[in-house]
Motif scaffolding. Structure first.
Motif, mmCIF file in Angstrom:
data_model
loop_
_atom_site.group_PDB
_atom_site.id
_atom_site.type_symbol
_atom_site.label_atom_id
_atom_site.label_comp_id
_atom_site.label_asym_id
_atom_site.label_seq_id
_atom_site.Cartn_x
_atom_site.Cartn_y
_atom_site.Cartn_z
ATOM 1 N N UNK A 118 0.843 -1.196 0.000
ATOM 2 C CA UNK A 118 0.000 0.000 0.000
ATOM 3 C C UNK A 118 0.879 1.246 0.000
ATOM 4 N N UNK A 119 0.483 2.225 -0.806
ATOM 5 C CA UNK A 119 1.164 3.520 -0.831
ATOM 6 C C UNK A 119 0.493 4.413 0.208
ATOM 7 N N UNK A 120 1.242 4.759 1.251
ATOM 8 C CA UNK A 120 0.682 5.568 2.330
ATOM 9 C C UNK A 120 0.559 7.038 1.907
ATOM 10 N N UNK A 121 -0.167 7.795 2.694
ATOM 11 C CA UNK A 121 -0.396 9.208 2.363
ATOM 12 C C UNK A 121 0.899 10.006 2.303
ATOM 13 N N UNK A 122 1.912 9.598 3.074
ATOM 14 C CA UNK A 122 3.185 10.321 3.067
ATOM 15 C C UNK A 122 4.132 9.834 1.976
ATOM 16 N N UNK A 123 3.652 8.917 1.114
ATOM 17 C CA UNK A 123 4.470 8.412 0.021
ATOM 18 C C UNK A 123 5.257 7.165 0.347
ATOM 19 N N UNK B 127 3.611 -3.045 3.790
ATOM 20 C CA UNK B 127 3.222 -4.378 3.341
ATOM 21 C C UNK B 127 1.887 -4.758 3.959
ATOM 22 N N UNK B 128 0.910 -5.062 3.118
ATOM 23 C CA UNK B 128 -0.419 -5.451 3.580
ATOM 24 C C UNK B 128 -0.475 -6.955 3.833
ATOM 25 N N UNK B 129 0.092 -7.734 2.919
ATOM 26 C CA UNK B 129 0.150 -9.181 3.117
ATOM 27 C C UNK B 129 1.337 -9.753 2.364
ATOM 28 N N UNK C 185 -0.033 -1.714 -4.929
ATOM 29 C CA UNK C 185 0.644 -2.408 -6.021
ATOM 30 C C UNK C 185 1.085 -3.776 -5.532
ATOM 31 N N UNK C 186 1.424 -4.647 -6.497
ATOM 32 C CA UNK C 186 1.878 -5.999 -6.180
ATOM 33 C C UNK C 186 3.394 -6.095 -6.334
ATOM 34 N N UNK C 187 3.998 -6.972 -5.560
ATOM 35 C CA UNK C 187 5.430 -7.239 -5.671
ATOM 36 C C UNK C 187 5.642 -8.748 -5.630
#
Length: 278
Positions: free
Chosen positions: A135-140, A144-146, A170-172
């Motif tokens: 996840x891209x946080x508000x501060x840039x 990691x979500x999962x 995004x996915x990695x």
């Protein structure tokens, strides 16, 4: 002998070098991809090396986006011709895509609803790797979500997850030893449903002294009607104590109350009944 300049897979637009080394006095050579002939660069010392028995390297530079893939794999073939073309020596090398076969789609879902993420990956089935949802946080920054370890023999990922926040993701994917990592394009997640329950005292501009204001927030892709009830009885859609607005896919409904009781606000979003109790 033949080889590919990638130890583990390539991306869809990556340029690779196919090297075919031939030994002995040979008459000619071809390099092909799934039956299609490639342009081969013949080394200047080819005549000398083939007569002395040393290996002659033939090279073909190829953009993998032109290759034909079956189940994320494509095969390069080297043919060497000996004895006036009477004998053909064949070597093959298989390349696997490592990356994302398509751009991720925008996800629209409900709060805490399970979402299946699948069909995203192509990779060498002999290797295990990690799949991550970021996840891209508000501060840039990135969080990691999962993380899911995908076992060897798998060329697609199928994991279930829930989203507790809208935003950009995004996915990695990465090999377990960290030697190769790829990331997907970013995609947005939209969440619908009741996201906040809030009480406030008093409601600004309230016409009722000491009124308590109940705030109902429901995310919806289109404007919907919020209805309020007290102890199971509808308060009516034209109730002057109800103030409802819709902006940026957010329904906000405020109810001024002075009586004790069980209150509920509800709305139908994408065919689903969403409610919040107070």
């Amino acid at each position: 002998s033949s080889g590919i300049n990638a130890e583990y897979g390539v991306q869809q637009n990556e340029e690779i070098t196919v090297t075919c080394t031939v030994y002995g006095d040979h008459e000619g050579i071809t390099i092909s991809n799934e039956g299609r002939m490639l342009t081969v660069e013949t080394p200047l010392d080819a005549m000398t090396t083939k007569l002395t028995g040393e290996g002659t390297e033939y090279v073909s530079t190829y953009n993998i986006s032109q290759a034909e893939f079956t189940d994320s794999a494509t095969t390069f073939t080297c043919n060497a011709y000996y004895d006036n073309f009477d004998e053909v020596h064949v070597e093959e090398a298989t390349v696997y895509l490592f990356g994302f076969t398509s751009d991720p789609d925008e996800i629209s879902t409900f709060v805490e609803e399970s979402v299946s993420l699948s069909g995203l990956i192509s990779a060498d089935p002999s290797e295990s790797f990690r799949f991550k949802l970021m996840r891209v946080e508000d501060d840039g920054s990135d969080s990691t979500v999962l993380t899911e370890t995908v076992s060897a023999g798998t060329t697609t990922v199928s994991v279930d997850t829930t989203f507790d926040a809208a935003g950009d993701y995004y996915y990695m994917i990465e090999l377990l030893d960290g030697s190769r990592t790829e990331i997907s394009d970013s995609f947005s997640v939209k969440l619908y449903g009741a996201t906040v329950e809030d009480y406030s005292i008093p409601y600004p501009g309230s016409s009722i002294e000491d009124a308590i204001t109940l705030t109902c927030l429901i995310s919806s892709p289109s404007e919907a009607t919020i209805t309020w009830s007290q102890d199971g009885d509808s308060l009516g859609s034209e109730n002057p104590l109800v103030h409802t607005t819709y902006e940026d896919e957010q329904l906000t409904s405020l109810l001024e109350v002075t009586d004790e009781g069980d209150y509920e606000c509800s709305a139908t979003v994408l065919g689903r009944e969403i409610s919040v109790s107070y």
